[in-house]
Design an enzyme around this catalytic site. Structure first.
Site, short mmCIF file in Angstrom:
data_model
loop_
_atom_site.label_atom_id
_atom_site.label_comp_id
_atom_site.label_asym_id
_atom_site.label_seq_id
_atom_site.Cartn_x
_atom_site.Cartn_y
_atom_site.Cartn_z
N TYR A 23 0.86 -1.21 -0.27
CA TYR A 23 0.18 0.14 0.00
C TYR A 23 0.92 1.19 0.12
O TYR A 23 1.90 1.29 0.89
CB TYR A 23 -0.94 -0.14 1.41
CG TYR A 23 -1.55 1.27 1.57
CD1 TYR A 23 -2.83 1.66 0.82
CD2 TYR A 23 -0.85 2.32 1.90
CE1 TYR A 23 -3.55 2.86 1.01
CE2 TYR A 23 -1.67 3.85 2.11
CZ TYR A 23 -2.74 3.89 1.78
OH TYR A 23 -3.40 4.87 1.91
N GLU A 39 -3.78 7.28 -3.89
CA GLU A 39 -3.28 6.09 -3.36
C GLU A 39 -3.15 5.19 -4.46
O GLU A 39 -3.98 4.97 -5.17
CB GLU A 39 -3.97 5.51 -2.05
CG GLU A 39 -5.28 5.41 -2.24
CD GLU A 39 -6.07 4.73 -1.05
OE1 GLU A 39 -5.78 5.16 0.13
OE2 GLU A 39 -6.68 3.78 -1.00
#
Ligand code: GDP
Ligand code: MN
Length: 385
Positions: free
Chosen positions: A103, A191
């Site tokens: 991530y 993201e």
């Protein structure tokens, strides 16, 4: 407010900035999916383009190995209802054979008043869950916006997260690019989850999220052009636009209608406080006439997730008697009230309002606390049945 790009739009922006993304094509019908998949070569991922996270778990993403499977996946995903969003487009994408999922993301840390870069080796899953259950699994690095992100800060975050050395350089460079995008494109949240690592140590953005500040679109012509296309497939949000309401769909089952953003927020917090889950934020605005009240009820009733409704109206310009008449009129149209409605009126003409309200149709409460508790109880009762 934020404008949220679709995955395919965010991937275009990321790819333009030099972040590796899988080869992909957008499609909106079954034949389009199959021909895109044939062209890209199997296996491919067929991915619903709607504004919700967790599409994988919800059945909005399928990996397929041949044309027949591609056709089946397209058939089931196109037109499906994904957490209240109608799927009209899918991204057909070269499947990535990965060994690890990371991530990486940039967001605003309001507490610190600074943007923060985050990196985790626990990618692929819901990062909010990781943040709650295992906060140390996310490395954080705050950035001073007047200097931007130094390359060493990106390296530090990647190192702190424990990312494999073989890919650390590439991941750091992607993180720095992501920050620059956040800054230069007026991002609010940017993201990649998952950032996939392959057996050959290639690093590829398999998903992409980019939310940008709507008020900055005047200086982001490229993003402003995407706005129309990014308009969500959420029928209720479209309806809210027509009615000119401030509306946000949430994940719970207690519908909330109020006037004034602060009042609606307070109601939301109280629903949460009493153990309920808000289904929406709906602000009918000031001077709400009977017709607007009826429209607001229409919206909340047509949300399948809603099990009960609480009205929280504070009369200023909006008069309690007017609101009460609106509620009565709206409810009198039904042979059977679709979901229990609780009303709390305060402010201008609240007493007249309370008298006007037809208690055969609604539950009237004197205080906000009582009203919210009652609505939460009703919603729970529905769920127990
Ligand atoms: P989200 O669930 O809406 O966040 O959608 P993602 O794009 O993040 O995909 C969710 C999950 O689907 C990923 O974590 C992967 O496990 C899987 N997935 C998505 N794309 C691919 C792919 O190209 N190859 C493989 N093997 N899995 C994929
Ligand atoms: Mn994802």
């Amino acid at each position: 407010m934020d404008m949220r790009l679709h995955e395919y739009q965010a991937k275009d922006v990321f790819a333009d900035a030099g972040i590796p993304t899988p080869e992909s094509q957008l499609a909106s019908d079954v034949d389009g999916v199959v021909s895109a998949a044939d062209e890209i070569g199997y296996p491919v991922a067929v991915k619903a383009q709607v504004h919700v996270g967790g599409r994988g778990k919800a059945g909005g993403i399928e990996l397929v190995d041949d044309a027949d499977e591609a056709r089946e996946a397209a058939d089931s995903i196109l037109g499906m209802d994904l957490k209240g969003y109608h799927v009209e487009q899918v991204l057909v994408e070269e499947a990535v054979d990965f060994t690890n999922e990371l991530y990486v993301g940039i967001t605003m840390d309001r507490g610190e008043g600074k943007p923060v870069a985050m990196v985790s080796t626990k990618g692929g899953v819901n990062i909010e869950e990781v943040a709650e259950e295992d906060p140390d699994a996310i490395a954080r690095e705050h950035v001073d916006p007047s200097f931007g992100m130094h390359p060493y800060q990106a390296r530090k975050a990647v190192y702190d997260a424990g990312v494999d050395e073989a890919v650390a350089r590439d991941v750091s460079s992607i993180l720095k690019t992501l920050y620059d995008l956040w800054e230069n494109k007026d991002g609010s949240d940017v993201e990649i989850n998952p950032l996939m690592i392959t057996a050959d140590d290639e690093v590829i953005a398999a998903d992409a999220v980019m939310n940008v500040d709507e008020d900055a679109l005047f200086r982001q012509p490229e993003l402003a052009e995407m706005e129309e296309e990014a308009a969500s497939g959420d029928e209720l949000e479209q309806k809210a636009d027509e009615y000119n309401f401030d509306y946000v769909r949430l994940s719970g089952n207690t519908g909330i209608i109020g006037n004034g953003a602060g009042l609606v927020m307070t109601t939301l917090d109280l629903v949460d406080h009493y153990g309920g889950e808000p289904a929406n934020f709906l602000d009918v605005g000031g001077g709400a006439k009977a017709e607007r009240i009826a429209n607001a009820l229409d919206m909340v009733f047509s949300d399948d997730n809603v099990d009960s409704v609480v009205f929280n109206i504070f009369g200023g310009i909006t008069r309690g008697d007017e609101v009460a008449r609106g509620i009565n009129e709206a409810l009198e149209q039904f042979d059977e009230i679709p979901k229990p409605v609780v009303v709390r009126l305060a402010g201008t003409n609240w007493e007249e309002g309370m008298e006007i309200l037809n208690e055969d149709l609604v539950t009237v409460e004197q205080t906000l606390e009582d009203a919210v508790q009652r609505a939460v109880e009703y919603a729970e009762e529905v769920n127990e049945q």
